[in-house]
Write a protein that holds these residues in place. Structure first.
Motif, PDB file in Angstrom:
ATOM      1  N   CYS A 188       1.022  -1.540   0.127  1.00 51.13           N
ATOM      2  CA  CYS A 188       0.103   0.090  -0.265  1.00 51.13           C
ATOM      3  C   CYS A 188       0.919   1.667  -0.454  1.00 51.13           C
ATOM      4  O   CYS A 188       2.007   1.436   1.110  1.00 51.13           O
ATOM      5  N   ILE A 189       0.997   2.336  -0.591  1.00 46.36           N
ATOM      6  CA  ILE A 189       1.860   3.347  -0.720  1.00 46.36           C
ATOM      7  C   ILE A 189       0.166   4.596  -1.099  1.00 46.36           C
ATOM      8  O   ILE A 189      -0.564   4.454  -1.278  1.00 46.36           O
ATOM      9  N   LEU A 190       0.560   5.360   0.662  1.00 47.42           N
ATOM     10  CA  LEU A 190       0.214   6.623   0.148  1.00 47.42           C
ATOM     11  C   LEU A 190       1.168   7.869  -0.045  1.00 47.42           C
ATOM     12  O   LEU A 190       2.355   7.629  -0.194  1.00 47.42           O
ATOM     13  N   LEU A 191      -0.100   8.651  -0.943  1.00 46.39           N
ATOM     14  CA  LEU A 191       0.697   9.261  -1.773  1.00 46.39           C
ATOM     15  C   LEU A 191       0.074  11.211  -1.174  1.00 46.39           C
ATOM     16  O   LEU A 191      -0.092  11.115   0.122  1.00 46.39           O
ATOM     17  N   GLU A 192       1.861  11.527  -0.914  1.00 41.55           N
ATOM     18  CA  GLU A 192       1.309  13.689  -0.575  1.00 41.55           C
ATOM     19  C   GLU A 192       0.017  13.923  -1.166  1.00 41.55           C
ATOM     20  O   GLU A 192      -1.385  15.323  -0.084  1.00 41.55           O
TER      21      GLU A 192
END
Length: 420
Positions: A118-122
């Protein structure tokens, strides 16, 4: 030196000795096992990065290891905004890049286990991937989800979310957090925005969403777990417990995620601990493998270890929080300053509320603690192989091993090494 994080079983630690260098060390036996040098910074790329746009100006890398395997996910922010939007999946043994994934905004955090990444972006978007084939399974937009819940018109919700996100990317005072369970159930917990009814344009990150990344569906919503924004979140290895701390940093709460069908919906709060009475910025919460201990690291000299083996004997429901206690004390002081006896009703109210606050002021405190008077930042790891030990990696380049006390007290330093 910047100590970034331990992997999920604390067999390895990631540090950044210089702005464009990242190294991975084995913890036992202690020694370097991987190093990546970004080389000289590209000025043309650097010019694309606006001031203050970094998620954390001290961290030039976002990195996550897959337990003790050779698979590592790295986003290198030292090369400018274009590089900060690109995630590299690296094989550390072969020192080769397996694949690269590009995103529309800079990467804020990465979490993964053997099933999901899982990747969280700005921009407050979460991308969920099947790690076996790097297939995108779902994209969660925190702003659009928030506005859709509170706006009947979907088009208006989408427009408002895009406007708000464009402003939020440049203003990172509020940062969503996420945590992924280490087991194959792959339970994801992330903070979510909510607005008070009397002020719909005000946003707080004090809700938690429990999400099943295997079946791509939400499991539970924990609403208003703190009065302020959540700045720290952790999930247990089996995905059954989630721990949170707010910007005050005085109270640590542990909730049942509801991932099991046998949980009690009205009794999600499992534990409540008092870290201290003075505000503190907390930047790490972490469970041990079997969720018997919870570690808490902040910007003070003390690292706290809380005992989760026994549930609190008394419920915290009805206890005063700090704001209510202050209000009651002020009311009592006002009455005394008037030089008059309060009525029986007011006296009964004050005594009842102050009496109920005693339990709140005596919430369970740490079982063990580590005191390091050096002013540096630290990260903590619970080694699965050595359940009686605690690993501490520090920004001063030190790696320390502590032994837990048999009774409540301070941990004992048993070994110290230096990152080369």
């Amino acid at each position: 030196m910047k100590a970034l994080r331990f992997n999920q079983d604390a067999t390895c630690c990631v540090v950044s000795p210089s702005p464009r260098l990242v190294s991975i060390y084995n913890c036992d036996p202690f020694g370097k096992c991987f190093e990546m040098d970004s080389g000289s910074r590209d000025d043309s790329q650097d010019s694309l990065t606006p001031p203050g746009n970094d998620a954390n100006m001290d961290n030039n890398f976002v990195i996550e290891m897959l337990f003790s395997t050779s698979l590592v996910a790295i986003a290198d922010k030292s090369q400018g905004s274009a590089s900060a939007k690109r995630l590299k999946i690296v094989n550390t043994k072969r020192k080769s890049t397996i694949c690269e994934i590009s995103f529309p905004h800079q990467i804020a955090d990465v979490v993964m286990n053997r099933k999901r990444m899982c990747i969280l972006l700005e921009s407050d978007q979460i991308f969920i991937y099947d790690i076996s084939c790097m297939k995108l399974l779902e994209t969660i937009d925190l702003w659009e989800d928030h506005f859709k819940k509170n706006t009947a018109n979907a088009e208006s919700a989408s427009l408002r979310s895009r406007v708000r996100r464009s402003n939020a990317v440049g203003d990172r005072r509020k940062k969503p957090k996420l945590a992924l369970s280490g087991d194959d159930r792959s339970i994801l917990c992330f903070t979510s925005y909510s607005s008070p009814r009397n002020n719909p344009d005000s946003f707080l990150l004090h809700d938690v969403v429990v999400y099943d990344t295997l079946n791509i569906s939400p499991i539970n919503y924990l609403n208003s777990v703190h009065k302020g924004d959540i700045v720290c979140i952790a999930i247990s290895h089996d995905g059954k417990l989630v721990s949170t701390a707010s910007e005050k940093g005085t109270i640590i709460r542990v909730f049942n995620t509801g991932a099991d069908t046998d949980y009690e919906a009205g009794n999600l709060l499992m534990y409540e601990f008092r870290r201290g009475s003075r505000p503190c910025h907390l930047y790490q919460l972490t469970f041990d493998r079997h969720a018997t201990m919870l570690g808490c690291v902040g910007d003070t000299d003390t690292i706290h270890i809380f005992d989760l083996k026994h549930r609190q004997s008394e419920s915290t429901n009805g206890e005063l929080n700090e704001d209510e206690l202050l209000q009651a004390n002020e009311e009592n002081h006002r009455l005394s300053m008037q030089n008059s006896e309060p009525s029986k009703q007011i006296a009964h109210f004050i005594s009842k509320r102050l009496g109920s606050s005693i339990a709140s002021q005596n919430l369970r405190r740490n079982f063990a603690h580590i005191t390091i008077h050096d002013g540096w930042g630290h990260c903590l790891g619970f080694p699965e192989e050595f359940p009686n030990q605690i690993y501490i990696a520090s920004d001063d380049g030190k790696f320390r091993v502590y032994t837990l006390p048999s009774t409540t007290g301070e941990c004992v330093l048993t070994k110290a090494s230096t990152f080369a």
